[in-house]
Design an enzyme around this catalytic site. Structure first.
Site, PDB file in Angstrom:
ATOM      1  N   CYS A  25       0.814  -1.225   0.000  1.00  0.00           N
ATOM      2  CA  CYS A  25       0.000   0.000   0.000  1.00  0.00           C
ATOM      3  C   CYS A  25       0.845   1.271   0.000  1.00  0.00           C
ATOM      4  O   CYS A  25       0.674   2.149  -0.859  1.00  0.00           O
ATOM      5  CB  CYS A  25      -0.982  -0.009   1.170  1.00  0.00           C
ATOM      6  SG  CYS A  25      -0.209   0.010   2.809  1.00  0.00           S
TER       7      CYS A  25
ATOM      8  N   HIS B  42      -5.890   2.029  -4.213  1.00  0.00           N
ATOM      9  CA  HIS B  42      -4.885   1.543  -3.262  1.00  0.00           C
ATOM     10  C   HIS B  42      -4.403   0.158  -3.659  1.00  0.00           C
ATOM     11  O   HIS B  42      -4.940  -0.469  -4.584  1.00  0.00           O
ATOM     12  CB  HIS B  42      -5.486   1.496  -1.853  1.00  0.00           C
ATOM     13  CG  HIS B  42      -6.586   0.478  -1.704  1.00  0.00           C
ATOM     14  ND1 HIS B  42      -6.561  -0.529  -0.766  1.00  0.00           N
ATOM     15  CD2 HIS B  42      -7.759   0.300  -2.390  1.00  0.00           C
ATOM     16  CE1 HIS B  42      -7.665  -1.269  -0.866  1.00  0.00           C
ATOM     17  NE2 HIS B  42      -8.404  -0.780  -1.836  1.00  0.00           N
TER      18      HIS B  42
ATOM     19  N   HIS C  24      -2.395   1.312   6.691  1.00  0.00           N
ATOM     20  CA  HIS C  24      -2.790   1.195   5.285  1.00  0.00           C
ATOM     21  C   HIS C  24      -3.039   2.590   4.718  1.00  0.00           C
ATOM     22  O   HIS C  24      -3.614   3.452   5.394  1.00  0.00           O
ATOM     23  CB  HIS C  24      -4.055   0.348   5.138  1.00  0.00           C
ATOM     24  CG  HIS C  24      -4.362  -0.006   3.712  1.00  0.00           C
ATOM     25  ND1 HIS C  24      -3.668  -0.976   3.019  1.00  0.00           N
ATOM     26  CD2 HIS C  24      -5.281   0.481   2.839  1.00  0.00           C
ATOM     27  CE1 HIS C  24      -4.154  -1.063   1.789  1.00  0.00           C
ATOM     28  NE2 HIS C  24      -5.122  -0.187   1.654  1.00  0.00           N
TER      29      HIS C  24
END
Length: 217
Positions: A125, A188, A176
């Protein structure tokens, strides 16, 4: 009629052609033009998407050309004034850069996930966010927690395309990160499905949302 009175009438006419006063102390009306979105209207008038939606009782982000919206202006209690040419140019530059960032980010949709990865061979990520923004001259760290502290904090109601969004998917703190693309969506690197677009309103992501910041200023 005196010259002064003529100037006042002319000035009032010009203002009314730009924005119509509703008679309320804290709102004016704007008409949706081609290419307008809730974000561009809110940003142009110094307010937030959530404020515009609440004032107009909108349940979605969809707009129709010719639709009339009320726009709040609580700071002055007057009809919203048009921005100067300089401020419009500055705003346009930020929007253009955000579009470029998102166009670049979207070309990697479908690339697989790789722990520690920050290249088209595979991304995690924060590696994906770092890779995208590095192409535009921003050297972000390769951790979601570090990226969370890199820019100016933004409330969820003031999100605009190109902002970074952050989550806690388990454990402690921020772990994240992704890039907001508008309409409550973000792009993402998913650990299960690689680069993809998801919604902040999704039943999985909504409770895990922890905040956002702005790199593009």
């Amino acid at each position: 009629m005196s010259l002064l009175k003529k100037m006042v009438v002319l000035a009032a006419s010009v203002c009314l052609a730009t924005v119509v006063w509703t008679g309320a102390a804290d709102a004016a009306q704007v008409t949706v033009q081609k290419g307008d979105t809730l974000w561009t209207i809110a940003n142009r008038n110094g307010t937030s998407v959530e404020n515009v939606k609440q004032l107009n009782k909108l349940s979605s982000d969809n707009l129709q050309i010719g639709q009339v919206l009320e726009v709040p202006d609580p700071s002055t209690n007057q009809a919203v004034r048009p921005r100067t040419e300089e401020s419009q140019t500055s705003s346009r530059g930020v929007v253009d850069r955000a579009i470029a960032v998102l166009d670049y980010a979207k070309q990697y949709i479908g690339v697989g996930y790789r722990s520690g990865g920050e290249s088209p061979a595979g991304f995690d990520c924060s590696g994906y966010v770092r890779y995208v923004f590095k192409n535009f001259g921003f050297d972000l760290v390769h951790t979601a927690a570090g990226q969370y502290n890199a820019g100016m904090a933004i409330s969820k109601g003031n999100l605009r395309p190109g902002d970074l969004v952050f989550f806690n998917t388990g454990g402690y703190g921020i772990n994240h990160s992704g890039i907001y693309i508008g309409n409550s969506q973000f792009i993402h690197a998913s650990s299960s499905r690689g680069i993809r677009i998801d919604s902040l309103s999704d039943k999985y992501w909504s409770p895990k949302y922890r905040g956002a910041n702005r790199i593009l200023k």
